[in-house]
Write a protein that holds these residues in place. Structure first.
Motif: not given
Length: 257
Positions: A4-15, A21-34
């Protein structure tokens, strides 16, 4: 999406998450939503995750009255611009990780990078790619002539789209570089295994000659050469040592040892 008159926008955020040191369990990118709900006279943002702090967006808009007078879509532009700027920051940080990974694979044969570490970085790049690439089509829709975005704001979204396009191309190049690094590391492992097998074969050949000589004289037949000779035993030992040294030198020069 338009409801209708309302627009809805979803953005994926990153951090980007810093790591020593890079390991086999390193978390490098954290994501979220706005998520943004835009009406004629309002805009509501809902944020999931810590990847994008919107407080500075509000502070910037309060200083930019000329932009803010265009209404809710000005806020949507500011939020989108922040999210894409975070994409650029994360891409720059990942590029540095790729450079270090490439150096460790090609320049440090004494301490080679583990395959698991390369796979982990590849997984994080894929996660980042899933956040960046899907935004490309919605931004194209926002800058089109059929968009509900005011004409004055479309050019701002156009700048954001240009930044996003460059980031998407950069992320695609990351995937290609990681594939090359992975193939190179697998090739190194194959070469290392071949070198190990050659060394084992060379030492086995040296031991086989000694075993052959010792086996012949260990059969204890009555009529054998030099069995009754006073110097037979030291001569056989000397022959064994000389043959072992000659084979060692041969394999050494051939690069097998």
């Amino acid at each position: 999406e338009q409801f209708g008159d309302v627009a809805f926008l979803v953005l994926r955020t990153t951090r980007y998450i810093s790591h020593g040191e890079l390991t086999e369990t390193s978390e490098i990118v954290e994501t979220g939503h706005v998520m943004l709900f835009l009406g004629e006279h309002f805009v509501i943002t809902v944020r999931h995750g810590e990847a994008a702090d919107l407080s500075r967006v509000r502070a910037d808009l309060e200083r930019k009255r000329d932009l803010l007078r265009h209404g809710p879509w000005a806020v949507a532009y500011a939020v989108t611009d922040l999210v894409v700027d975070l994409y650029i920051d994360v891409a720059f940080a990942i590029e540095q990780d790729l450079d270090e990974l490439e150096e460790s694979v090609f320049s440090r044969p004494g301490a080679p990078e583990r395959i698991q570490n390369i796979y982990q970085l590849k997984r994080e790049v894929i996660e980042f790619k899933r956040a960046v690439v899907p935004l490309h089509r919605p931004l194209m829709a926002l800058v089109s002539e059929k968009s509900a975005v005011p004409v004055e704001i479309r050019r701002y979204f156009g700048d954001v789209q240009d930044h996003l396009t460059r980031t998407v191309e950069q992320v695609s190049s990351f995937d290609e570089v990681l594939n090359s690094i992975l193939q190179a590391r697998l090739a190194q492992l194959t070469v290392d295994q071949n070198n190990d097998l050659r060394k084992i074969a060379a030492w086995a050949a040296i031991a086989a000659v000694e075993t052959f000589i010792a086996g012949i004289y260990g059969m204890n037949f009555t009529f054998m050469p030099e069995t009754e000779w006073r110097y037979g035993y030291p001569v056989v030992l000397a022959v064994m040592l000389v043959s072992a040294f000659a084979l060692y030198r041969f394999f050494r020069r051939s690069g097998w040892l």
